[in-house]
Design an enzyme around this catalytic site. Structure first.
Site, PDB file in Angstrom:
ATOM      1  N   HIS A   1       0.835  -1.205   0.000  1.00  0.00           N
ATOM      2  CA  HIS A   1       0.000   0.000   0.000  1.00  0.00           C
ATOM      3  C   HIS A   1       0.876   1.265   0.000  1.00  0.00           C
ATOM      4  O   HIS A   1       0.757   2.119  -0.877  1.00  0.00           O
ATOM      5  CB  HIS A   1      -0.909  -0.024   1.233  1.00  0.00           C
ATOM      6  CG  HIS A   1      -1.815   1.165   1.346  1.00  0.00           C
ATOM      7  ND1 HIS A   1      -3.148   1.120   1.028  1.00  0.00           N
ATOM      8  CD2 HIS A   1      -1.581   2.439   1.749  1.00  0.00           C
ATOM      9  CE1 HIS A   1      -3.693   2.313   1.215  1.00  0.00           C
ATOM     10  NE2 HIS A   1      -2.764   3.139   1.659  1.00  0.00           N
ATOM     11  N   GLU A   2       1.777   1.326   0.958  1.00  0.00           N
ATOM     12  CA  GLU A   2       2.628   2.518   1.061  1.00  0.00           C
ATOM     13  C   GLU A   2       3.580   2.611  -0.128  1.00  0.00           C
ATOM     14  O   GLU A   2       3.909   3.709  -0.577  1.00  0.00           O
ATOM     15  CB  GLU A   2       3.398   2.533   2.382  1.00  0.00           C
ATOM     16  CG  GLU A   2       2.528   2.496   3.656  1.00  0.00           C
ATOM     17  CD  GLU A   2       1.425   3.538   3.718  1.00  0.00           C
ATOM     18  OE1 GLU A   2       1.599   4.630   3.127  1.00  0.00           O
ATOM     19  OE2 GLU A   2       0.365   3.272   4.322  1.00  0.00           O
TER      20      GLU A   2
ATOM     21  N   HIS B   1       1.925   4.518  -2.798  1.00  0.00           N
ATOM     22  CA  HIS B   1       2.040   5.973  -2.564  1.00  0.00           C
ATOM     23  C   HIS B   1       3.442   6.453  -2.929  1.00  0.00           C
ATOM     24  O   HIS B   1       3.618   7.510  -3.531  1.00  0.00           O
ATOM     25  CB  HIS B   1       1.778   6.297  -1.089  1.00  0.00           C
ATOM     26  CG  HIS B   1       0.327   6.233  -0.691  1.00  0.00           C
ATOM     27  ND1 HIS B   1      -0.656   6.934  -1.344  1.00  0.00           N
ATOM     28  CD2 HIS B   1      -0.295   5.574   0.320  1.00  0.00           C
ATOM     29  CE1 HIS B   1      -1.835   6.700  -0.753  1.00  0.00           C
ATOM     30  NE2 HIS B   1      -1.642   5.876   0.252  1.00  0.00           N
TER      31      HIS B   1
ATOM     32  N   GLU C   1      -4.674   7.717  -3.322  1.00  0.00           N
ATOM     33  CA  GLU C   1      -5.107   6.462  -2.712  1.00  0.00           C
ATOM     34  C   GLU C   1      -5.346   5.390  -3.791  1.00  0.00           C
ATOM     35  O   GLU C   1      -5.148   4.200  -3.525  1.00  0.00           O
ATOM     36  CB  GLU C   1      -6.383   6.718  -1.889  1.00  0.00           C
ATOM     37  CG  GLU C   1      -6.750   5.625  -0.912  1.00  0.00           C
ATOM     38  CD  GLU C   1      -5.743   5.426   0.234  1.00  0.00           C
ATOM     39  OE1 GLU C   1      -4.841   6.273   0.417  1.00  0.00           O
ATOM     40  OE2 GLU C   1      -5.864   4.400   0.934  1.00  0.00           O
TER      41      GLU C   1
END
Ligand code: MG
Length: 463
Positions: free
Chosen positions: A227-228, A231, A258
């Protein structure tokens, strides 16, 4: 940070916020922007400079609607409210947080009166996170999701419990391996530990993420790392060169940001193709690992009603957002009162997700967002989920044999597509326009529902 220094810190933060705001809205600065953008001068600017100046003008115009003393009052209230929320959550006592929440809602309503966009009052808040998005468009989208996803949840809910064990050491190795496959190299990037995973950029050449390793939830670290990483890949590929240090070198909205984290975490990370690639790696790292690939696929895609948003699956997660959206819009409209929130929360939770929290900690107090004044933030999570599914189908259109690429851990072409179609624009366009350019249309919740139905009901990954 030292707890006793909280009051001092909130004074420092509010002073700095006020000073920053004063510089941004100063007449001097404004005169320079107007000078650069007058008819004669704007023609003489290079294309790049014009993009920067015009974007800056929009930002400053908006900032100039807000008085500096308001910024000071708001940031002070937010700092105090956050720490009250922390204590309230720990003790599971909403009353501790209530007076602060009341004040924040009042301040946010005051904020709306300064910004004063057309249409619903909530637009003034939404616009800070998702520029150009409107309540009038979001409301029907969320109503559609509420209906469709509730039905899907009923159909898919599973009682099955699969047990998986991974040592912290193996979790750590797997996180580092996936980062390598995603092309995140140490000369511009690092990963550390924290209680809540996040991404931060110190420059376009220094992007950092955190993750956490939980014994009782052994794959959560892999998914938060992915997830990170999503980003981080976005941050690392924002406009550089002439655009470095300008307002352009940023994402146009939280929703689009997101979409990049959800893309790698869910669309890729919870796909069957991904596990065909990653399962052998996992077995190598932890040879005694017992579950087979089918078990893992079912495990990472288990659909189950839960009280806590951050632990929710791909389907019910968005129902948690619908609930927050409904509550915060009614709160800002003044149709409900802060003091009634625990009861309203529990009622709605039962209505939408079908379970009822037993305490404020598991209910109204679970998220920090409202304590820091982030009203209008929650929808960006679901906007991100919707966008990520739309991107998947555009990728399938443009990349031949996408599944086999994922099965081989070859993410280069996919990454290049995201950089070329999304990241490199920074804030030159709104999210909606970027989505129109690469996916042919703006926000479309139907595509997201179709993605979920195909994946979970038919185990089909095409549209
Ligand atoms: Mg995120």
């Amino acid at each position: 940070m030292p707890k006793r220094a909280l009051a001092d810190r909130s004074l420092q933060i509010s002073l700095l916020s006020k000073r920053l705001h004063e510089i941004l809205i100063s007449d001097d600065f404004w005169r320079n922007i107007e000078f650069l953008t007058n008819e004669r001068n704007i023609e003489r600017l290079s294309e790049e400079d014009r993009i920067v100046v015009e974007r800056l003008k929009k930002d400053v115009e908006k900032a100039r609607k807000i008085p500096a003393d308001f910024i000071e009052r708001l940031s002070k209230a937010e700092a105090l409210s956050y720490s009250a929320w922390e204590i309230a959550k720990k003790r599971s006592k909403f009353d501790i947080f209530l007076p602060h929440l009341k004040e924040i809602v009042e301040l946010k309503r005051e904020y709306c009166s300064y910004i004063n966009l057309e249409g619903h009052i909530y637009n003034n808040l939404l616009d800070d996170y998702e520029e150009g998005m409107r309540y009038e468009k979001l409301k029907p989208a969320f109503e559609y999701l509420r209906e469709k996803l509730s039905k899907l949840l009923d159909k898919l809910e599973s009682e099955e419990r699969i047990n998986i064990k991974l040592s912290v050491r193996s979790q750590e190795r797997l996180s580092h391996i996936i980062l390598r496959y995603l092309g995140l190299k140490k000369d511009r990037f690092r990963i550390d530990l924290s209680e809540h995973p996040f991404t931060t950029r110190l420059s376009t050449f220094d992007v950092r993420i955190t993750t956490r390793y939980l014994k009782e939830n052994p794959l959560s670290s892999l998914f938060s790392t992915m997830h990170e990483a999503g980003h981080a890949i976005y941050e690392l590929n924002l406009p550089k060169g002439k655009f470095r240090y300008t307002v352009i070198s940023d994402a146009p909205s939280l929703g689009l940001h997101e979409s990049q984290s959800r893309f790698w975490e869910n669309i890729i990370g919870r796909s069957y193709s991904f596990w065909r690639f990653f399962y052998p790696i996992l077995k190598k790292v932890e040879p005694r690992f017992e579950a087979d690939i089918e078990d893992i696929y079912r495990y990472v895609n288990t659909i189950r009603r839960s009280l806590i948003r951050t632990e929710a699956d791909e389907v019910s997660y968005n129902l948690h957002i619908v609930l927050r959206f409904e509550i915060e819009t009614e709160l800002i409209e003044n149709r409900i009162e802060a003091k009634d929130l625990p009861e309203i929360w529990n009622e709605k939770m039962e209505e939408i997700i079908g379970i009822r929290p037993k305490s404020d900690r598991e209910g109204i107090l679970q998220d920090m967002h409202w304590s820091t004044g982030d009203f209008g933030y929650f929808p960006s999570y679901t906007i991100g989920n919707i966008y990520s599914a739309q991107q998947l189908y555009a990728l399938r259109r443009d990349i031949e044999d996408m599944d086999s690429k994922v099965e081989h851990g070859d993410f280069n072409e996919i990454k290049d597509w995201l950089v070329r179609n999304i990241h490199r624009y920074g804030r030159m366009y709104t999210s909606e326009d970027i989505m129109k350019m690469c996916c042919g249309e703006g926000l479309n919740p139907q595509i997201f529902v179709r993605y979920l139905e195909n994946k979970f009901l038919q185990r089909k990954f095409t549209i």
